[in-house]
Design an enzyme around this catalytic site. Structure first.
Site, PDB file in Angstrom:
ATOM      1  N   CYS A 156       0.684  -1.177  -0.103  1.00 41.83           N
ATOM      2  CA  CYS A 156      -0.010   0.083   0.098  1.00 41.83           C
ATOM      3  C   CYS A 156       0.938   1.191   0.076  1.00 41.83           C
ATOM      4  CB  CYS A 156      -0.743  -0.092   1.251  1.00 41.83           C
ATOM      5  SG  CYS A 156      -1.981   1.580   1.346  1.00 41.83           S
ATOM      6  N   CYS A 206      -7.821   1.541  -1.434  1.00 44.40           N
ATOM      7  CA  CYS A 206      -7.365   0.862   0.088  1.00 44.40           C
ATOM      8  C   CYS A 206      -7.402  -0.746  -0.537  1.00 44.40           C
ATOM      9  CB  CYS A 206      -8.621   1.163   0.966  1.00 44.40           C
ATOM     10  SG  CYS A 206      -8.434   0.047   2.367  1.00 44.40           S
ATOM     11  N   GLN A 231     -20.206  -9.415   9.207  1.00 43.60           N
ATOM     12  CA  GLN A 231     -18.753  -9.772   9.233  1.00 43.60           C
ATOM     13  C   GLN A 231     -18.126  -9.150   7.949  1.00 43.60           C
ATOM     14  OE1 GLN A 231     -17.057 -11.236  11.594  1.00 43.60           O
ATOM     15  NE2 GLN A 231     -18.825 -12.224  12.801  1.00 43.60           N
ATOM     16  N   ASP A 277     -21.236 -14.346  20.282  1.00 45.54           N
ATOM     17  CA  ASP A 277     -20.470 -13.674  19.620  1.00 45.54           C
ATOM     18  C   ASP A 277     -20.311 -12.206  19.586  1.00 45.54           C
ATOM     19  OD1 ASP A 277     -19.044 -12.830  17.180  1.00 45.54           O
ATOM     20  OD2 ASP A 277     -20.463 -13.262  15.711  1.00 45.54           O
ATOM     21  N   CYS A 323     -13.518 -11.677  18.878  1.00 45.87           N
ATOM     22  CA  CYS A 323     -12.657 -10.836  18.117  1.00 45.87           C
ATOM     23  C   CYS A 323     -11.683 -10.322  18.928  1.00 45.87           C
ATOM     24  CB  CYS A 323     -13.443  -9.910  17.256  1.00 45.87           C
ATOM     25  SG  CYS A 323     -14.326  -8.883  18.031  1.00 45.87           S
TER      26      CYS A 323
HETATM   27  N1  SAH Z   1     -23.333 -13.015  15.110  1.00 42.00           N
HETATM   28  C1  SAH Z   1     -23.503 -11.961  14.139  1.00 42.00           C
HETATM   29  C2  SAH Z   1     -22.978 -10.508  14.753  1.00 42.00           C
HETATM   30  C3  SAH Z   1     -21.693 -10.477  15.751  1.00 42.00           C
HETATM   31  S1  SAH Z   1     -21.258  -8.793  15.818  1.00 42.00           S
HETATM   32  C4  SAH Z   1     -22.536 -12.140  12.943  1.00 42.00           C
HETATM   33  O1  SAH Z   1     -21.507 -13.002  12.805  1.00 42.00           O
HETATM   34  O2  SAH Z   1     -22.768 -11.362  11.923  1.00 42.00           O
HETATM   35  C5  SAH Z   1     -22.038  -8.562  17.648  1.00 42.00           C
HETATM   36  C6  SAH Z   1     -23.512  -8.032  17.491  1.00 42.00           C
HETATM   37  O3  SAH Z   1     -23.807  -7.712  18.996  1.00 42.00           O
HETATM   38  C7  SAH Z   1     -23.574  -6.662  16.824  1.00 42.00           C
HETATM   39  O4  SAH Z   1     -24.688  -7.156  15.999  1.00 42.00           O
HETATM   40  C8  SAH Z   1     -24.075  -5.977  17.962  1.00 42.00           C
HETATM   41  O5  SAH Z   1     -25.099  -4.805  17.568  1.00 42.00           O
HETATM   42  C9  SAH Z   1     -24.671  -6.895  18.939  1.00 42.00           C
HETATM   43  N2  SAH Z   1     -24.512  -6.309  20.485  1.00 42.00           N
HETATM   44  C10 SAH Z   1     -23.786  -5.543  20.986  1.00 42.00           C
HETATM   45  N3  SAH Z   1     -23.922  -5.522  22.206  1.00 42.00           N
HETATM   46  C11 SAH Z   1     -24.932  -6.300  22.720  1.00 42.00           C
HETATM   47  C12 SAH Z   1     -25.777  -6.597  23.889  1.00 42.00           C
HETATM   48  N4  SAH Z   1     -25.417  -5.888  24.958  1.00 42.00           N
HETATM   49  N5  SAH Z   1     -26.710  -7.313  23.711  1.00 42.00           N
HETATM   50  C13 SAH Z   1     -27.143  -7.844  22.470  1.00 42.00           C
HETATM   51  N6  SAH Z   1     -26.610  -7.652  21.336  1.00 42.00           N
HETATM   52  C14 SAH Z   1     -25.451  -6.977  21.465  1.00 42.00           C
END
Ligand code: SAH
Length: 440
Positions: free
Chosen positions: A69, A152, A274, A371, A398
């Site tokens: 880059c 990018c 994602q 997640d 993550c």
């Molecule tokens: N499993 C999904 C999203 C993961 S990211 C995927 O793989 O696409 C984490 C998600 O948790 C996001 O959508 C975010 O808005 C949500 N989030 C964040 N804090 C939260 C909470 N306290 N309770 C429920 N959801 C929440």
């Protein structure tokens, strides 16, 4: 007096700085390259760590690679572009192992990691800022320093195709970016999302409702052939440059839909999706492989987003309930169930930590999938799971540090770490995803 040190960079931390040790003191070296020996000027010295800034390389790193880059060094997005991909992968494995050992008391001999064949052009979403001269760019990490860019290389080709087109229209109408310091200017944020078909969803956040050249500017954007949807959002809060509360669809050629494997997903601007176009399917597949769910199982999916994971496992199990905090994402999830013809998933709006107790009391779940965002799980969530009859926890994370912290708590409550794999969702950066199965 200036203090100059010579130090070997053995690691890279989360901020992208080199890490080394000298006389039992840990140094964080700005611009230090993994594997090199460098001269650096000490800028701060504390009791248990010190900060330094690299002056020059003394012995080049065996992993060194010329960054692809042209903005490397200026733009702080990809702090690992100067080491080869193999070294990046080893670094990420080491980071996961080290955190699990230190924070969860788990020694992992062989950690497998899902890597990428082409570690570029993988991102399906970028967020750009605009400067006083209407030029697109990124902010540096933790600063409002604007770095102008016209491409990018970790973003998808579709995204790269539209960057110059958007720039041309910004130049034509001379719309200035928002200035944090003085709270003036117009554009706070331009979010560009691309899909598998090369189509674009554009979301622009403005600091105010009306401005000069508004109509011409927006009308011209509609002429960019790749764009399928344009959303606008107003955020007049001082110093806040995120999308405002509401996003309004002002143009739609066709609904913006992305695909993972055989499934289709409607994604609205505020919903999480994602960002890796290639490895997301592998990540979900690995979670499914670890869980080995059976047809009669009822599953709870916390932090569901737009329902991606429930949709992926829907055919393997009896029922899935989900919880997601973002209202728009829950709306997307409902539509996604419909377009994929799935009937055994129900996602509710709410906070995992607030809704979990009631859900667990009223259902006999065998497995919970979590997640969460980087900060990991609320202790209440772990407590509720531990006090239930749930046998398996599938944890997608993550951030290995909060993952390790949470694994430790699960272990104190009778769970065991049963499987772990890492997944490189973010090549060229220090970030790494983990997929973990915990069992009683
Ligand atoms: N499993 C999904 C999203 C993961 S990211 C995927 O793989 O696409 C984490 C998600 O948790 C996001 O959508 C975010 O808005 C949500 N989030 C964040 N804090 C939260 C909470 N306290 N309770 C429920 N959801 C929440």
């Amino acid at each position: 007096m200036r203090e100059i040190i010579e130090i070997e960079i053995r690691d890279i931390n989360n901020q992208g700085n080199g890490v080394g040790e000298l006389d039992n003191l840990v140094y964080f070296v700005e611009k230090g390259v993994l594997g090199e020996i460098c001269k650096a000027e000490v800028t701060k010295k504390k009791k248990n760590y010190a900060l330094a800034k690299k002056i020059e390389t003394v012995k080049e790193s065996p992993y060194a690679e010329k960054p692809k880059c042209k903005y490397f060094g200026e733009c702080s997005g990809c702090s690992l572009q100067n080491v080869n991909y193999k070294a990046q992968i080893e670094l990420k494995k080491k980071a996961v192992k080290e955190k699990l050992e230190r924070l969860a008391d788990e020694k992992i001999e062989n950690l497998e990691i899902i890597s990428m064949e082409n570690p570029y052009n993988y991102r399906n979403k970028i967020e750009l800022k605009v400067n006083d001269n209407s030029k697109l760019g990124y902010y540096g990490r933790n600063t409002h320093r604007h770095v102008e860019i016209d491409e990018c290389i970790i973003a998808s080709e579709a995204i790269n195709n539209v960057i110059p087109k958007i720039q041309e229209i910004l130049d034509k109408y001379k719309i200035p970016g928002y200035r944090h310091r003085t709270n003036d200017g117009i554009i706070k944020n331009i979010t560009i999302r691309g899909n598998y078909a090369g189509e674009i969803q554009l979301t622009i956040t403005f600091a105010k409702n009306r401005f000069r050249n508004q109509n011409g500017f927006l009308d011209n954007l509609k002429e960019i052939s790749e764009i399928s949807q344009i959303y606008v959002s107003i955020n007049d809060k001082k110093r806040d440059e995120n999308m405002g509360e509401k996003v309004t669809l002002i143009y739609e050629k066709n609904i913006f839909i992305d695909k993972i494997g055989e499934y289709k997903f409607i994604i609205s601007p505020k919903s999480f999706f994602q960002i890796n176009m290639v490895n997301t399917e592998k990540l979900y597949q690995e979670a499914i492989n670890q869980m080995k769910s059976e047809k009669n199982e009822k599953i709870l999916d916390l932090y569901s987003g737009i329902g991606t994971i429930p949709i992926f496992i829907s055919k393997n199990v009896k029922k899935i309930d989900g919880v997601e905090i973002v209202r728009d994402a829950v709306k997307d999830a409902k539509q996604n169930m419909a377009i994929n013809m799935i009937q055994n998933v129900n996602i509710e709006t709410g906070k995992s930590e607030e809704n979990i107790q009631k859900l667990i009391e009223n259902n006999d779940y065998t497995t919970v999938i979590v997640d969460p965002p980087r900060k990991g799980l609320d202790e209440i969530v772990i407590e509720n799971i531990s006090n239930s009859s749930i046998k398996k926890v599938e944890y997608i994370s993550c951030d290995p540090a909060t993952l390790a912290r949470d694994i430790k708590l699960f272990k104190q409550n009778g769970f065991k770490l049963s499987q772990i794999k890492a997944c490189d969702m973010f090549p060229q950066t220090v970030h790494v995803e983990c997929i973990v199965l915990l069992q009683r």
